[in-house]
Design a protein around this motif. Structure first.
Motif, PDB file in Angstrom:
ATOM      1  N   THR A  40      20.746  28.678  48.216  1.00 17.62           N
ATOM      2  CA  THR A  40      20.456  29.839  47.571  1.00 17.62           C
ATOM      3  C   THR A  40      21.881  30.695  46.917  1.00 17.62           C
ATOM      4  O   THR A  40      22.778  30.619  47.798  1.00 17.62           O
ATOM      5  CB  THR A  40      19.574  30.977  48.365  1.00 17.62           C
ATOM      6  N   MET A  41      21.654  31.339  45.989  1.00 20.05           N
ATOM      7  CA  MET A  41      23.094  31.862  45.383  1.00 20.05           C
ATOM      8  C   MET A  41      22.523  33.035  44.391  1.00 20.05           C
ATOM      9  O   MET A  41      21.568  33.280  43.994  1.00 20.05           O
ATOM     10  CB  MET A  41      23.585  31.034  44.283  1.00 20.05           C
ATOM     11  N   GLY A  42      23.478  34.384  44.492  1.00 21.75           N
ATOM     12  CA  GLY A  42      23.146  35.503  44.114  1.00 21.75           C
ATOM     13  C   GLY A  42      24.457  36.013  43.765  1.00 21.75           C
ATOM     14  O   GLY A  42      25.362  36.006  44.361  1.00 21.75           O
ATOM     15  N   ALA A  43      24.504  37.002  42.736  1.00 25.46           N
ATOM     16  CA  ALA A  43      25.629  37.989  42.440  1.00 25.46           C
ATOM     17  C   ALA A  43      25.249  39.183  41.984  1.00 25.46           C
ATOM     18  O   ALA A  43      24.360  39.476  41.471  1.00 25.46           O
ATOM     19  CB  ALA A  43      26.362  37.185  41.265  1.00 25.46           C
ATOM     20  N   ILE A  44      26.274  40.222  42.419  1.00 22.72           N
ATOM     21  CA  ILE A  44      26.132  41.475  41.978  1.00 22.72           C
ATOM     22  C   ILE A  44      27.430  42.124  41.549  1.00 22.72           C
ATOM     23  O   ILE A  44      28.349  41.563  41.744  1.00 22.72           O
ATOM     24  CB  ILE A  44      25.424  42.449  43.230  1.00 22.72           C
ATOM     25  N   ALA A  45      27.318  42.908  40.686  1.00 22.11           N
ATOM     26  CA  ALA A  45      28.531  43.540  40.034  1.00 22.11           C
ATOM     27  C   ALA A  45      28.484  45.035  40.157  1.00 22.11           C
ATOM     28  O   ALA A  45      27.461  45.650  39.826  1.00 22.11           O
ATOM     29  CB  ALA A  45      28.741  43.074  38.524  1.00 22.11           C
ATOM     30  N   GLN A  46      29.544  45.502  40.273  1.00 22.66           N
ATOM     31  CA  GLN A  46      29.791  47.082  40.516  1.00 22.66           C
ATOM     32  C   GLN A  46      30.539  47.498  39.302  1.00 22.66           C
ATOM     33  O   GLN A  46      31.830  47.073  39.363  1.00 22.66           O
ATOM     34  CB  GLN A  46      30.224  47.373  41.709  1.00 22.66           C
ATOM     35  N   LYS A  47      30.240  48.336  38.361  1.00 28.95           N
ATOM     36  CA  LYS A  47      31.157  48.854  37.184  1.00 28.95           C
ATOM     37  C   LYS A  47      32.094  49.870  37.915  1.00 28.95           C
ATOM     38  O   LYS A  47      31.782  50.858  38.451  1.00 28.95           O
ATOM     39  CB  LYS A  47      30.219  49.056  36.142  1.00 28.95           C
ATOM     40  N   LYS A  48      33.432  49.748  37.415  1.00 30.64           N
ATOM     41  CA  LYS A  48      34.190  50.594  37.978  1.00 30.64           C
ATOM     42  C   LYS A  48      34.721  51.603  36.851  1.00 30.64           C
ATOM     43  O   LYS A  48      34.522  51.213  35.775  1.00 30.64           O
ATOM     44  CB  LYS A  48      35.435  49.832  38.392  1.00 30.64           C
ATOM     45  N   ASP A  49      34.973  52.863  37.328  1.00 29.28           N
ATOM     46  CA  ASP A  49      35.313  53.864  36.157  1.00 29.28           C
ATOM     47  C   ASP A  49      36.660  53.730  35.670  1.00 29.28           C
ATOM     48  O   ASP A  49      37.405  53.461  36.364  1.00 29.28           O
ATOM     49  CB  ASP A  49      35.043  55.257  36.764  1.00 29.28           C
ATOM     50  N   ASP A  50      36.662  53.566  34.385  1.00 31.23           N
ATOM     51  CA  ASP A  50      37.942  53.482  33.643  1.00 31.23           C
ATOM     52  C   ASP A  50      37.793  53.805  32.237  1.00 31.23           C
ATOM     53  O   ASP A  50      36.986  53.315  31.624  1.00 31.23           O
ATOM     54  CB  ASP A  50      38.633  51.977  33.916  1.00 31.23           C
ATOM     55  N   LYS A  51      38.561  54.647  31.677  1.00 33.23           N
ATOM     56  CA  LYS A  51      38.713  55.154  30.302  1.00 33.23           C
ATOM     57  C   LYS A  51      38.961  54.130  29.203  1.00 33.23           C
ATOM     58  O   LYS A  51      38.134  54.124  28.309  1.00 33.23           O
ATOM     59  CB  LYS A  51      39.353  56.708  30.480  1.00 33.23           C
ATOM     60  N   LYS A  53      39.141  50.367  29.657  1.00 39.58           N
ATOM     61  CA  LYS A  53      38.814  49.113  29.810  1.00 39.58           C
ATOM     62  C   LYS A  53      37.341  49.047  30.636  1.00 39.58           C
ATOM     63  O   LYS A  53      37.340  49.998  31.610  1.00 39.58           O
ATOM     64  CB  LYS A  53      39.796  47.878  30.619  1.00 39.58           C
ATOM     65  N   ASP A  54      36.703  48.113  30.437  1.00 43.72           N
ATOM     66  CA  ASP A  54      35.515  47.958  31.382  1.00 43.72           C
ATOM     67  C   ASP A  54      36.178  47.002  32.558  1.00 43.72           C
ATOM     68  O   ASP A  54      36.714  45.966  32.359  1.00 43.72           O
ATOM     69  CB  ASP A  54      34.331  46.843  30.769  1.00 43.72           C
ATOM     70  N   LYS A  55      35.672  47.554  33.814  1.00 45.92           N
ATOM     71  CA  LYS A  55      36.160  46.754  34.875  1.00 45.92           C
ATOM     72  C   LYS A  55      34.841  46.618  35.888  1.00 45.92           C
ATOM     73  O   LYS A  55      33.998  47.313  36.050  1.00 45.92           O
ATOM     74  CB  LYS A  55      37.327  47.494  35.854  1.00 45.92           C
ATOM     75  N   PHE A  56      34.638  45.375  36.646  1.00 43.46           N
ATOM     76  CA  PHE A  56      33.621  44.944  37.387  1.00 43.46           C
ATOM     77  C   PHE A  56      34.265  44.532  38.599  1.00 43.46           C
ATOM     78  O   PHE A  56      35.071  43.567  38.656  1.00 43.46           O
ATOM     79  CB  PHE A  56      32.723  43.926  36.807  1.00 43.46           C
ATOM     80  N   LEU A  57      33.715  44.951  39.675  1.00 44.88           N
ATOM     81  CA  LEU A  57      33.781  44.090  41.212  1.00 44.88           C
ATOM     82  C   LEU A  57      32.574  43.309  41.242  1.00 44.88           C
ATOM     83  O   LEU A  57      31.538  43.794  41.348  1.00 44.88           O
ATOM     84  CB  LEU A  57      33.844  45.237  42.295  1.00 44.88           C
ATOM     85  N   ILE A  58      32.971  42.118  41.374  1.00 46.89           N
ATOM     86  CA  ILE A  58      31.750  41.188  41.296  1.00 46.89           C
ATOM     87  C   ILE A  58      31.544  40.354  42.783  1.00 46.89           C
ATOM     88  O   ILE A  58      32.736  39.917  43.234  1.00 46.89           O
ATOM     89  CB  ILE A  58      31.686  39.958  40.458  1.00 46.89           C
ATOM     90  N   GLN A  59      30.500  40.522  43.399  1.00 43.91           N
ATOM     91  CA  GLN A  59      30.333  39.818  44.724  1.00 43.91           C
ATOM     92  C   GLN A  59      29.347  38.637  44.594  1.00 43.91           C
ATOM     93  O   GLN A  59      28.207  38.543  44.001  1.00 43.91           O
ATOM     94  CB  GLN A  59      29.793  40.534  45.827  1.00 43.91           C
ATOM     95  N   LEU A  60      29.866  37.169  44.764  1.00 44.55           N
ATOM     96  CA  LEU A  60      28.924  36.058  44.752  1.00 44.55           C
ATOM     97  C   LEU A  60      28.590  35.542  46.135  1.00 44.55           C
ATOM     98  O   LEU A  60      29.603  35.717  46.942  1.00 44.55           O
ATOM     99  CB  LEU A  60      29.723  34.875  44.123  1.00 44.55           C
ATOM    100  N   ASP A  61      27.313  35.594  46.404  1.00 46.52           N
ATOM    101  CA  ASP A  61      26.762  35.059  47.761  1.00 46.52           C
ATOM    102  C   ASP A  61      26.192  33.819  47.576  1.00 46.52           C
ATOM    103  O   ASP A  61      25.404  33.663  46.579  1.00 46.52           O
ATOM    104  CB  ASP A  61      25.740  36.023  48.192  1.00 46.52           C
TER     105      ASP A  61
END
Length: 142
Positions: A40-51, A53-61
Protein backbone atom coordinates in the motif's frame (compact mmCIF):
# COMPACT_ATOMS: atom_id res chain seq x y z
CA UNK A 1 -2.04 19.46 -23.69
CA UNK A 2 0.59 21.95 -22.59
CA UNK A 3 4.26 21.13 -22.63
CA UNK A 4 6.11 21.17 -19.30
CA UNK A 5 9.45 22.89 -19.49
CA UNK A 6 12.54 21.17 -18.19
CA UNK A 7 13.50 22.15 -14.66
CA UNK A 8 9.95 22.99 -13.57
CA UNK A 9 10.84 22.02 -9.99
CA UNK A 10 13.83 21.09 -7.91
CA UNK A 11 14.17 18.84 -4.91
CA UNK A 12 15.62 20.86 -2.04
CA UNK A 13 15.88 17.90 0.35
CA UNK A 14 14.96 14.27 0.61
CA UNK A 15 15.17 12.15 3.75
CA UNK A 16 13.92 8.91 5.20
CA UNK A 17 11.65 9.83 8.11
CA UNK A 18 10.84 6.26 9.16
CA UNK A 19 11.97 2.79 8.14
CA UNK A 20 10.70 -0.20 10.11
CA UNK A 21 11.47 -3.78 9.16
CA UNK A 22 9.81 -6.44 11.30
CA UNK A 23 10.59 -10.08 10.66
CA UNK A 24 8.89 -13.14 12.07
CA UNK A 25 11.86 -14.76 13.87
CA UNK A 26 10.36 -18.24 13.60
CA UNK A 27 10.39 -18.30 9.80
CA UNK A 28 13.38 -18.76 7.49
CA UNK A 29 13.29 -18.41 3.72
CA UNK A 30 14.08 -22.12 3.30
CA UNK A 31 10.79 -22.92 5.09
CA UNK A 32 8.72 -20.99 2.53
CA UNK A 33 7.50 -22.23 -0.83
CA UNK A 34 5.76 -19.11 -2.07
CA UNK A 35 5.77 -15.47 -1.00
CA UNK A 36 2.68 -13.28 -1.35
CA UNK A 37 3.19 -9.54 -1.19
CA UNK A 38 0.72 -6.82 -0.31
CA UNK A 39 1.80 -3.24 -0.92
CA UNK A 40 0.00 0.00 0.00
CA UNK A 41 1.22 3.46 -0.86
CA UNK A 42 -0.01 6.99 -0.28
CA UNK A 43 1.34 10.53 -0.40
CA UNK A 44 0.38 13.81 1.17
CA UNK A 45 1.74 17.28 0.46
CA UNK A 46 1.69 20.43 2.50
CA UNK A 47 2.03 23.72 0.67
CA UNK A 48 4.54 26.09 2.30
CA UNK A 49 4.02 29.85 2.35
CA UNK A 50 6.35 31.62 -0.03
CA UNK A 51 5.62 34.80 -1.96
CA UNK A 52 7.81 34.00 -4.97
CA UNK A 53 7.72 30.23 -5.49
CA UNK A 54 5.45 27.29 -4.81
CA UNK A 55 7.01 24.99 -2.21
CA UNK A 56 5.62 21.66 -1.05
CA UNK A 57 6.68 19.28 1.69
CA UNK A 58 5.72 15.81 0.45
CA UNK A 59 5.50 12.63 2.51
CA UNK A 60 5.38 9.28 0.74
CA UNK A 61 4.25 6.33 2.89
CA UNK A 62 4.86 2.76 1.75
CA UNK A 63 3.84 -0.44 3.55
CA UNK A 64 4.77 -3.92 2.38
CA UNK A 65 3.66 -7.21 3.91
CA UNK A 66 5.19 -10.54 2.91
CA UNK A 67 3.11 -13.59 3.75
CA UNK A 68 3.17 -17.30 3.08
CA UNK A 69 -0.13 -19.11 3.55
CA UNK A 70 -1.46 -17.63 6.78
CA UNK A 71 1.92 -16.72 8.23
CA UNK A 72 3.39 -13.23 8.32
CA UNK A 73 7.00 -13.39 7.13
CA UNK A 74 8.00 -9.75 7.37
CA UNK A 75 6.59 -6.27 7.04
CA UNK A 76 8.13 -3.00 6.05
CA UNK A 77 6.74 0.40 6.93
CA UNK A 78 8.52 3.46 5.62
CA UNK A 79 8.00 7.20 5.15
CA UNK A 80 10.18 9.45 3.04
CA UNK A 81 10.01 13.27 3.05
CA UNK A 82 10.97 15.71 0.35
CA UNK A 83 10.86 19.47 0.06
CA UNK A 84 10.36 20.59 -3.52
CA UNK A 85 10.10 24.05 -4.99
CA UNK A 86 8.83 25.20 -8.32
CA UNK A 87 10.48 27.96 -10.33
CA UNK A 88 7.28 30.03 -10.46
CA UNK A 89 3.95 30.21 -8.66
CA UNK A 90 1.27 28.51 -10.70
CA UNK A 91 -1.93 26.67 -9.81
CA UNK A 92 -0.90 23.88 -12.20
CA UNK A 93 2.16 23.01 -10.07
CA UNK A 94 0.14 20.73 -7.82
CA UNK A 95 -0.45 18.44 -10.81
CA UNK A 96 3.32 17.92 -11.09
CA UNK A 97 3.60 16.55 -7.56
CA UNK A 98 3.25 13.03 -9.00
CA UNK A 99 6.63 13.51 -10.69
CA UNK A 100 8.25 14.34 -7.36
CA UNK A 101 6.63 11.27 -5.76
CA UNK A 102 7.99 9.10 -8.58
CA UNK A 103 11.50 10.37 -7.83
CA UNK A 104 11.00 9.71 -4.11
CA UNK A 105 9.80 6.18 -4.88
CA UNK A 106 12.96 5.53 -6.88
CA UNK A 107 15.02 6.26 -3.75
CA UNK A 108 13.13 3.57 -1.80
CA UNK A 109 13.46 0.78 -4.35
CA UNK A 110 17.15 -0.10 -3.78
CA UNK A 111 16.88 0.40 0.00
CA UNK A 112 14.05 -2.11 0.29
CA UNK A 113 15.88 -4.63 -1.91
CA UNK A 114 19.01 -4.32 0.20
CA UNK A 115 17.26 -4.55 3.59
CA UNK A 116 15.30 -7.66 2.58
CA UNK A 117 18.47 -9.28 1.24
CA UNK A 118 20.46 -8.44 4.40
CA UNK A 119 17.70 -10.00 6.50
CA UNK A 120 18.36 -13.38 4.88
CA UNK A 121 15.54 -13.37 2.33
CA UNK A 122 15.70 -12.93 -1.41
CA UNK A 123 15.75 -9.21 -2.23
CA UNK A 124 12.29 -7.77 -2.76
CA UNK A 125 12.44 -5.66 -5.90
CA UNK A 126 9.69 -3.06 -6.05
CA UNK A 127 8.41 -2.94 -9.59
CA UNK A 128 8.36 0.45 -11.31
CA UNK A 129 5.05 2.23 -10.85
CA UNK A 130 3.25 4.62 -13.18
CA UNK A 131 2.40 7.70 -11.16
CA UNK A 132 0.35 9.25 -13.95
CA UNK A 133 -2.97 8.52 -12.20
CA UNK A 134 -1.56 8.65 -8.66
CA UNK A 135 -3.20 11.26 -6.45
CA UNK A 136 -1.14 13.28 -3.98
CA UNK A 137 -3.44 14.62 -1.29
CA UNK A 138 -2.74 18.29 -0.52
CA UNK A 139 -3.66 18.79 3.13
CA UNK A 140 -3.70 22.59 3.33
CA UNK A 141 -4.91 23.53 -0.16
CA UNK A 142 -7.34 26.43 0.01
Amino acid sequence: MSKIKQGAFQISSIEIKKFNFEQNPEIKESDIDKFEFNKTMGAIAQKKDDKEKDKFLIQLDLNIKANSSDKNIYKISTSILSLIQFEVKDEQNKFLLNNAVAIMFSYLRPIIAQITMLSGFSPYHLQPVSFEEFEVKIINDK
